[in-house]
Design a protein around this motif. Structure first.
Motif, mmCIF file in Angstrom:
data_model
loop_
_atom_site.group_PDB
_atom_site.id
_atom_site.type_symbol
_atom_site.label_atom_id
_atom_site.label_comp_id
_atom_site.label_asym_id
_atom_site.label_seq_id
_atom_site.Cartn_x
_atom_site.Cartn_y
_atom_site.Cartn_z
ATOM 1 N N LEU A 257 1.036 -1.190 -0.086
ATOM 2 C CA LEU A 257 0.108 0.128 -0.032
ATOM 3 C C LEU A 257 0.792 1.159 -0.078
ATOM 4 O O LEU A 257 1.723 1.426 0.830
ATOM 5 C CB LEU A 257 -0.729 0.056 1.311
ATOM 6 C CG LEU A 257 -1.844 1.040 1.411
ATOM 7 C CD1 LEU A 257 -2.646 1.376 0.272
ATOM 8 C CD2 LEU A 257 -2.637 1.014 2.763
ATOM 9 N N LEU A 258 0.791 2.097 -1.048
ATOM 10 C CA LEU A 258 1.444 3.295 -1.267
ATOM 11 C C LEU A 258 0.650 4.528 -0.454
ATOM 12 O O LEU A 258 1.417 5.341 0.229
ATOM 13 C CB LEU A 258 1.854 3.467 -2.503
ATOM 14 C CG LEU A 258 2.593 2.633 -3.293
ATOM 15 C CD1 LEU A 258 3.116 2.939 -4.726
ATOM 16 C CD2 LEU A 258 3.927 2.373 -2.595
ATOM 17 N N HIS A 259 -0.421 4.864 -0.899
ATOM 18 C CA HIS A 259 -1.285 5.979 -0.768
ATOM 19 C C HIS A 259 -2.942 5.590 -0.543
ATOM 20 O O HIS A 259 -3.513 4.955 -1.166
ATOM 21 C CB HIS A 259 -1.028 7.072 -1.612
ATOM 22 C CG HIS A 259 0.226 7.408 -1.910
ATOM 23 N ND1 HIS A 259 1.395 8.052 -0.986
ATOM 24 C CD2 HIS A 259 1.209 7.290 -3.347
ATOM 25 C CE1 HIS A 259 2.620 8.178 -1.818
ATOM 26 N NE2 HIS A 259 2.425 7.590 -2.871
ATOM 27 N N THR A 260 -3.484 6.353 0.591
ATOM 28 C CA THR A 260 -4.647 6.282 0.456
ATOM 29 C C THR A 260 -5.172 7.785 0.522
ATOM 30 O O THR A 260 -4.588 8.675 1.287
ATOM 31 C CB THR A 260 -5.237 5.813 2.020
ATOM 32 O OG1 THR A 260 -4.815 6.293 2.934
ATOM 33 C CG2 THR A 260 -5.215 4.238 1.792
ATOM 34 N N VAL A 261 -6.098 8.161 -0.431
ATOM 35 C CA VAL A 261 -6.607 9.701 -0.373
ATOM 36 C C VAL A 261 -8.251 9.689 -0.301
ATOM 37 O O VAL A 261 -8.842 9.039 -0.954
ATOM 38 C CB VAL A 261 -6.261 10.567 -1.619
ATOM 39 C CG1 VAL A 261 -6.749 11.841 -1.712
ATOM 40 C CG2 VAL A 261 -4.544 10.455 -1.684
ATOM 41 N N HIS A 262 -8.613 10.316 0.708
ATOM 42 C CA HIS A 262 -10.076 10.506 0.869
ATOM 43 C C HIS A 262 -10.805 11.776 0.831
ATOM 44 O O HIS A 262 -10.203 12.739 1.625
ATOM 45 C CB HIS A 262 -10.652 9.794 2.086
ATOM 46 C CG HIS A 262 -10.074 8.527 2.450
ATOM 47 N ND1 HIS A 262 -10.247 7.190 1.405
ATOM 48 C CD2 HIS A 262 -9.171 7.985 3.542
ATOM 49 C CE1 HIS A 262 -9.808 6.300 1.877
ATOM 50 N NE2 HIS A 262 -8.910 6.663 3.099
ATOM 51 N N THR A 263 -11.732 12.205 -0.024
ATOM 52 C CA THR A 263 -12.472 13.438 -0.057
ATOM 53 C C THR A 263 -13.857 13.333 0.334
ATOM 54 O O THR A 263 -14.354 12.439 -0.367
ATOM 55 C CB THR A 263 -12.018 14.089 -1.362
ATOM 56 O OG1 THR A 263 -12.303 13.330 -2.465
ATOM 57 C CG2 THR A 263 -10.488 14.673 -1.504
ATOM 58 N N ASN A 264 -14.284 14.365 0.982
ATOM 59 C CA ASN A 264 -15.742 14.041 1.700
ATOM 60 C C ASN A 264 -16.357 15.443 1.404
ATOM 61 O O ASN A 264 -15.794 16.527 2.178
ATOM 62 C CB ASN A 264 -15.637 13.759 2.805
ATOM 63 C CG ASN A 264 -17.073 13.417 3.465
ATOM 64 O OD1 ASN A 264 -18.220 13.738 3.171
ATOM 65 N ND2 ASN A 264 -17.102 12.182 4.235
ATOM 66 N N THR A 265 -17.579 15.614 0.727
ATOM 67 C CA THR A 265 -18.013 16.761 0.335
ATOM 68 C C THR A 265 -19.690 16.893 1.237
ATOM 69 O O THR A 265 -20.462 17.585 0.908
ATOM 70 C CB THR A 265 -18.330 17.409 -1.017
ATOM 71 O OG1 THR A 265 -19.132 16.278 -1.523
ATOM 72 C CG2 THR A 265 -17.075 17.580 -1.496
ATOM 73 N N SER A 266 -19.842 16.007 2.315
ATOM 74 C CA SER A 266 -21.026 15.837 2.803
ATOM 75 C C SER A 266 -21.474 17.041 3.631
ATOM 76 O O SER A 266 -22.791 17.211 3.751
ATOM 77 C CB SER A 266 -20.925 14.734 3.726
ATOM 78 O OG SER A 266 -20.627 13.596 3.249
#
Length: 465
Positions: A257-266
């Protein structure tokens, strides 16, 4: 003076003994420090997370359902008018689905009358089927699993699905378990991010993630067209994934696993309400998809792509983007078109959530990926339909079955769903992936890719009729 000369050897003896004792003391302290350092290093959780293996559930042939049969059943059940069935036919035909996807057993009866038992059976078949296969592939004992994360969006039961898994496989009493519900098609990658954080603090641990969805009780039988998407493209499926931070697993793991990216516009009411499970005017429950979905997807995916780009794009591509942005700021009158980075220079395998054909078409156009890059996603949609959060694992299984994953290759998983949320996970192949008899594509991979006909745009379903 004579007395001093007489005691001099004794002084030397005392002095030498002191040096010896001091030397031994320093040696003992040094050894103790080295032992403490060794213990700390060995006990400290590894900063690297490995994907040991994964397994995708393949339902029995008896649950295969063609689009023609699905429409026949819809007519037979008597819930829908001919106008509604015609709308469903156009949606399925243009969504990119083939005629070998799988429906739950309840849809093959003369009437649609789902029960809690039916829903539980569908989920247990997918969960137990994928977990059994995963444990068989990896040889890991269930009692060695320290972290369990199960995600299923709509189906929520008591006890929870994670508890059902703990009970079935007799996981240890100190297992750390999470049950994620209502988080849409991005929940599987959100679970990867959660597991990554947990593996930072729990040393020498295995984390098992189970992703599935239940459609048994979620067929919409009303007349509101904005609620028909689940009926048309969602199908049965599930996957189990095993992660580890054990150094010993570095040699056998498939990916790191290199990267995890999470975006949230809730936080935006507009985006929060674009996908919503609710009752229609007649009191029939369904999942509404309104006209704000497109805007929500664009607003959420864009910052995710920007964050991923900063992490993985080569310097030359970043420089082109920066030069374009500066030019547009300094010379607005020239109306310079924005530069879209070429992500194909950063990853070998692009695996987006299969959502539907229009979604894949737009992603390919925007990110400039080739037809070969999009092949795994399109073939997964064609063969298995939209299996929600587990679909990205059928895509990875496809490229593995094709023998395309080589040591050092980078894999980009991206999924988006209700909320609105977008998640990206970047992996690097630790080795060239060999043939796997338990791969869901193995028996039929020679038949793919198939040629997909251009069926035109999907009918509008983003607003209530």
């Amino acid at each position: 003076m004579f007395i001093f000369t007489t005691n001099f050897p004794q002084y030397l003896l005392i002095h030498n003994n002191s040096n010896t004792i001091l030397f031994l003391f320093i040696m003992i302290i040094t050894i103790i420090c080295l032992l403490m350092l060794y213990t700390f290093i060995m006990n400290k959780a590894s900063s690297e997370v490995y994907l040991i293996d994964f397994a995708c559930y393949k339902p029995p042939v008896s649950q295969q359902c063609s689009k023609e049969f699905a429409l026949y059943q819809a007519r037979s059940n008597g819930y829908f008018t001919e106008e509604t069935i015609d709308f469903m036919e156009k949606t399925m035909e243009r969504s990119g689905l083939g005629d070998s996807t799988y429906l739950a057993e309840v849809f093959f009866g003369k009437t649609y009358a789902p029960s809690i038992r039916d829903s539980r059976r569908e989920v247990e078949m997918a969960v137990f089927g994928s977990v059994d296969m995963l444990l068989a592939k990896t040889g890991v004992r269930s009692e060695d699993i320290g972290i369990l994360i199960v995600n299923c969006c709509i189906y929520n039961t008591v006890p929870s699905l994670s508890t059902i898994v703990v009970n079935r496989y007799k996981l240890p009493e100190n297992v750390i378990s999470y049950n994620l519900v209502g988080m849409g098609c991005s929940a599987g990658l959100l679970a990867i991010g959660l597991a990554k954080q947990l593996l930072k603090v729990h040393r020498n641990s295995y984390a098992m993630i189970v992703s599935t969805e239940s459609i048994t009780e979620n067929c919409y039988t009303g007349t509101d067209r904005s609620k028909f998407l689940i009926n048309c493209i969602f199908r049965v499926g599930g996957a189990a994934i095993l992660l580890s931070n054990r150094r010993a697993d570095r040699q056998t793991a498939k990916y790191r696993l290199l990267h995890t990216v999470h975006t949230n516009t809730s936080s935006s009411d507009r985006f929060y309400n674009c996908i919503l499970r609710e009752e229609d005017q007649a009191g029939i429950i369904g999942v509404t998809i309104n006209k704000d979905l497109i805007a929500a997807a664009a607003a959420t995916i864009k910052p995710n792509l920007a964050a991923v780009g900063r992490l993985i794009l080569p310097v030359a591509e970043k420089f082109r983007y920066l030069k374009n942005r500066v030019g547009r700021k300094l010379l607005p009158t020239l109306k310079i078109r924005p530069h879209v980075p070429d992500f194909s220079t950063a990853v070998e395998h692009f695996l987006p959530h299969v959502g539907g054909k229009p979604v894949l078409d737009e992603l390919q156009k925007t990110l400039r990926f080739s037809d070969t890059d999009m092949e795994a996603s399109r073939m997964t949609l064609y063969r298995f339909g939209n299996t929600s959060s587990s679909s990205i694992w059928y895509e990875l299984a496809y490229v593995e079955a094709k023998g395309r994953v080589k040591k050092g290759d980078r894999v980009w998983h991206i999924a988006f769903g209700s909320g609105f949320k977008c998640c990206s996970v970047i992996w690097r192949a630790m080795r060239t992936v060999d043939h796997d008899d338990k791969n869901p594509w193995t028996d039929e991979i020679a038949e793919f890719p198939v040629t997909l006909k251009d069926c035109g745009p999907m009918p509008v379903f983003f607003e209530p009729s």
